[in-house]
Design an enzyme around this catalytic site. Structure first.
Site, mmCIF file in Angstrom:
data_model
loop_
_atom_site.group_PDB
_atom_site.id
_atom_site.type_symbol
_atom_site.label_atom_id
_atom_site.label_comp_id
_atom_site.label_asym_id
_atom_site.label_seq_id
_atom_site.Cartn_x
_atom_site.Cartn_y
_atom_site.Cartn_z
ATOM 1 N N ARG A 20 -6.670 5.377 -7.534
ATOM 2 C CA ARG A 20 -5.803 5.132 -6.370
ATOM 3 C C ARG A 20 -6.608 4.968 -5.078
ATOM 4 O O ARG A 20 -6.151 5.374 -4.010
ATOM 5 C CB ARG A 20 -4.791 6.285 -6.179
ATOM 6 C CG ARG A 20 -3.807 6.457 -7.304
ATOM 7 C CD ARG A 20 -2.687 5.447 -7.186
ATOM 8 N NE ARG A 20 -1.722 5.600 -8.249
ATOM 9 C CZ ARG A 20 -0.581 6.254 -8.134
ATOM 10 N NH1 ARG A 20 -0.263 6.806 -7.006
ATOM 11 N NH2 ARG A 20 0.236 6.337 -9.164
ATOM 12 N N ARG B 48 -2.186 4.990 0.196
ATOM 13 C CA ARG B 48 -1.579 5.371 1.472
ATOM 14 C C ARG B 48 -2.461 6.198 2.396
ATOM 15 O O ARG B 48 -2.175 6.318 3.572
ATOM 16 C CB ARG B 48 -0.266 6.112 1.210
ATOM 17 C CG ARG B 48 0.848 5.166 0.811
ATOM 18 C CD ARG B 48 2.050 5.919 0.314
ATOM 19 N NE ARG B 48 1.719 6.605 -0.936
ATOM 20 C CZ ARG B 48 2.553 7.373 -1.602
ATOM 21 N NH1 ARG B 48 3.753 7.587 -1.141
ATOM 22 N NH2 ARG B 48 2.182 7.939 -2.727
ATOM 23 N N ASP C 131 0.447 -1.934 -10.663
ATOM 24 C CA ASP C 131 1.026 -0.661 -11.094
ATOM 25 C C ASP C 131 1.203 -0.665 -12.600
ATOM 26 O O ASP C 131 1.337 -1.732 -13.208
ATOM 27 C CB ASP C 131 2.374 -0.404 -10.412
ATOM 28 C CG ASP C 131 2.720 1.069 -10.441
ATOM 29 O OD1 ASP C 131 2.231 1.811 -9.576
ATOM 30 O OD2 ASP C 131 3.439 1.503 -11.365
HETATM 31 O O1 CP3 Z 1 -6.099 1.785 -6.141
HETATM 32 C C1 CP3 Z 1 -5.685 1.855 -7.319
HETATM 33 O O2 CP3 Z 1 -5.885 2.815 -8.068
HETATM 34 C C2 CP3 Z 1 -5.020 0.641 -7.911
HETATM 35 C C3 CP3 Z 1 -3.616 0.598 -7.955
HETATM 36 C C4 CP3 Z 1 -2.756 1.586 -8.732
HETATM 37 C C5 CP3 Z 1 -1.497 2.001 -8.245
HETATM 38 N N1 CP3 Z 1 -0.871 2.692 -9.242
HETATM 39 C C6 CP3 Z 1 -0.969 1.678 -6.926
HETATM 40 C C7 CP3 Z 1 0.136 2.473 -6.384
HETATM 41 C C8 CP3 Z 1 -2.911 2.138 -10.010
HETATM 42 C C9 CP3 Z 1 -4.116 2.090 -10.937
HETATM 43 C C10 CP3 Z 1 -1.698 2.814 -10.318
HETATM 44 C C11 CP3 Z 1 -1.439 3.474 -11.601
HETATM 45 C C12 CP3 Z 1 -0.224 4.259 -11.788
HETATM 46 N N2 CP3 Z 1 1.032 4.008 -11.305
HETATM 47 C C13 CP3 Z 1 -0.145 5.404 -12.598
HETATM 48 C C14 CP3 Z 1 -1.276 5.968 -13.417
HETATM 49 C C15 CP3 Z 1 -2.157 6.816 -12.593
HETATM 50 C C16 CP3 Z 1 -1.604 8.170 -12.305
HETATM 51 O O3 CP3 Z 1 -1.431 8.450 -11.111
HETATM 52 O O4 CP3 Z 1 -1.416 8.944 -13.237
HETATM 53 C C17 CP3 Z 1 1.165 5.882 -12.536
HETATM 54 C C18 CP3 Z 1 1.723 7.109 -13.240
HETATM 55 C C19 CP3 Z 1 1.911 4.981 -11.739
HETATM 56 C C20 CP3 Z 1 3.366 5.010 -11.421
HETATM 57 C C21 CP3 Z 1 3.568 5.195 -9.986
HETATM 58 N N3 CP3 Z 1 3.355 4.215 -9.051
HETATM 59 C C22 CP3 Z 1 3.982 6.373 -9.318
HETATM 60 C C23 CP3 Z 1 4.299 7.685 -9.991
HETATM 61 C C24 CP3 Z 1 4.020 6.063 -7.959
HETATM 62 C C25 CP3 Z 1 4.482 6.944 -6.848
HETATM 63 C C26 CP3 Z 1 3.327 7.760 -6.465
HETATM 64 C C27 CP3 Z 1 3.469 8.375 -5.153
HETATM 65 O O5 CP3 Z 1 2.460 9.023 -4.814
HETATM 66 O O6 CP3 Z 1 4.474 8.195 -4.453
HETATM 67 C C28 CP3 Z 1 3.584 4.738 -7.808
HETATM 68 C C29 CP3 Z 1 3.427 4.017 -6.533
HETATM 69 C C30 CP3 Z 1 2.096 3.502 -6.175
HETATM 70 N N4 CP3 Z 1 1.260 2.875 -7.050
HETATM 71 C C31 CP3 Z 1 1.512 3.528 -4.873
HETATM 72 C C32 CP3 Z 1 0.285 2.871 -5.000
HETATM 73 C C33 CP3 Z 1 -0.691 2.565 -3.913
HETATM 74 C C34 CP3 Z 1 2.155 4.076 -3.609
HETATM 75 C C35 CP3 Z 1 3.302 3.188 -3.318
HETATM 76 C C36 CP3 Z 1 3.744 3.061 -1.902
HETATM 77 O O7 CP3 Z 1 3.050 2.435 -1.102
HETATM 78 O O8 CP3 Z 1 4.865 3.510 -1.628
#
Ligand code: CP3
Length: 367
Positions: free
Chosen positions: A35, A39, A86
């Site tokens: 990640r 944010r 994602d």
């Molecule tokens: O920089 C990176 O790592 C590349 C992009 C990336 C994102 N999500 C962007 C993102 C990657 C590799 C992911 C993987 C992802 N997404 C996982 C596996 C990794 C982990 O954390 O276990 C999972 C479970 C998800 C599903 C997901 N997407 C969730 C649970 C959320 C909400 C998380 C939160 O903190 O609110 C997201 C949203 C998300 N994916 C954001 C980002 C930058 C934040 C979204 C926003 O801007 O509102």
């Protein structure tokens, strides 16, 4: 708009992470952060406020711009990039709607309730058509990276995606998703297999588009007992690595290193090290020495500082990161990262201290 092709990519200038994955002797541990585009970066917030999350994912120029933000900010302190996307784009491609709700995370307005809901899933998913935007983002980003660092492609592992598709979002217990395993084992396997087939196709396409490494995220692995992990997670994780490798080979594409991150599944480390992945990623609850033993030195290890240590102040970060680097030892098969994604309220300067410490200390212990 200029169209970018998956050919004539700029020459790679930093292949540390690729060499570490192959177990070669290297001068220090490479480091990147799950990640890392997110944010906690003010430049992310600035771009994000004008676009919805999935709009960014679907717009190659925007996904590329966000992928590059941490690389531009931290320069030589990062040794890899990961395409902005994602794990939930696969459920979307299968026909389910997913929204990203502020303060809540992902929400499926109509999750799968019973196997009868399979009728709402697309029968034969055309991966290129549904997810071609990810391929375009990867190709564009490979050009814009100008060879500074390798680019990761990724997917969510089948069990984690199945769980989201049934829970409809985050959950403390995964009671709905897990009840499928007991009530509908046959249909659960059918769903896991459908996801697996798309995942294989999607990863091969990402490599064709320019991804130089691949990571598989089994974020909810640790919700399964060791026995259930062997039935509902491991076989699909193994199919993915074997089939991706076979497909790359048969298409004449170069093999790329693959990383498996099964969060919480410490008990599965030996199995994971025998699953055709070059790298096994560790969460912060796992002692690196224990992981080395469990994996019989067969794979490179990735990780694993507690992401909340970045809230401890610069001195504490230096101390904890130094201990972590020493715990992995001077064995070159270490790729530094956090034990899970960076949290949204971390100070970007705190991350800088972590990256600097890892690079300095891991070089020192190899001298
Ligand atoms: O920089 C990176 O790592 C590349 C992009 C990336 C994102 N999500 C962007 C993102 C990657 C590799 C992911 C993987 C992802 N997404 C996982 C596996 C990794 C982990 O954390 O276990 C999972 C479970 C998800 C599903 C997901 N997407 C969730 C649970 C959320 C909400 C998380 C939160 O903190 O609110 C997201 C949203 C998300 N994916 C954001 C980002 C930058 C934040 C979204 C926003 O801007 O509102």
């Amino acid at each position: 708009m200029t169209s970018y092709k998956a050919e004539n990519f700029p020459e790679l200038k930093n292949d540390l992470i690729l060499r570490a994955s192959r177990g070669e002797k290297i001068e220090r541990a490479p480091v990147w952060i799950m990640r890392q585009a997110g944010r906690y970066l003010p430049e992310f917030q600035a771009l994000r406020k004008n676009h919805s999350f999935f709009e960014i994912c679907r717009t190659p120029e925007l996904a590329c711009a966000l992928t590059l933000q941490p690389i531009d900010r931290y320069g030589k302190l990062l040794d890899a990039s990961i395409i902005f996307s994602d794990i939930l784009v696969i459920p979307q491609a299968m026909g389910l709607e997913v929204q990203m709700v502020a303060g809540k995370g992902p929400v499926f307005p109509a999750p799968l309730e019973t196997p009868e809901c399979f009728s709402r899933l697309t029968e034969n998913v055309d991966v290129e058509k549904e997810l071609g935007y990810v391929y375009q983002a990867i190709t564009l980003t490979r050009h814009k990276l100008e060879g500074r660092v390798p680019l990761f492609g990724f997917i969510g592992a089948p069990w984690t995606l199945m769980a989201y598709m049934i829970e409809g979002g985050g959950s403390k217990t995964l009671a709905k998703a897990k009840s499928w395993l007991w009530k509908y084992p046959k249909e659960s396997h059918a769903l896991l297999q459908r996801i697996t087939d798309i995942a294989v196709e999607f990863l091969v396409g990402q490599v064709r588009a320019g991804a130089q490494m691949l990571q598989v995220f089994e974020s909810w692995g640790g919700e399964l007992s060791p026995q259930d992990f062997k039935v509902y997670s491991l076989p699909y994780i193994r199919q993915i690595s074997s089939k991706v490798k076979e497909r790359l080979n048969s298409e004449g594409l170069d093999a790329v290193p693959m990383t498996i991150f099964a969060k919480g599944s410490w008990y599965a480390l030996t199995d994971l090290s025998e699953s055709n992945y070059e790298v096994v990623s560790l969460d912060w609850t796992i002692d690196p020495a224990f992981a080395r033993k469990m994996t019989n030195d067969k794979v490179a290890l990735q990780g694993n500082m507690d992401p909340t240590a970045l809230y401890g102040g610069f001195d504490a970060i230096r101390e904890i990161a130094t201990k972590m680097v020493h715990a992995f030892g001077k064995d070159s098969r270490h790729i530094a990262n956090l034990g899970h994604g960076i949290l949204p309220t971390v100070d970007p300067e705190a991350l800088k201290v972590y990256l600097e410490t890892v690079q300095t200390v891991s070089a020192e212990i190899r001298k």
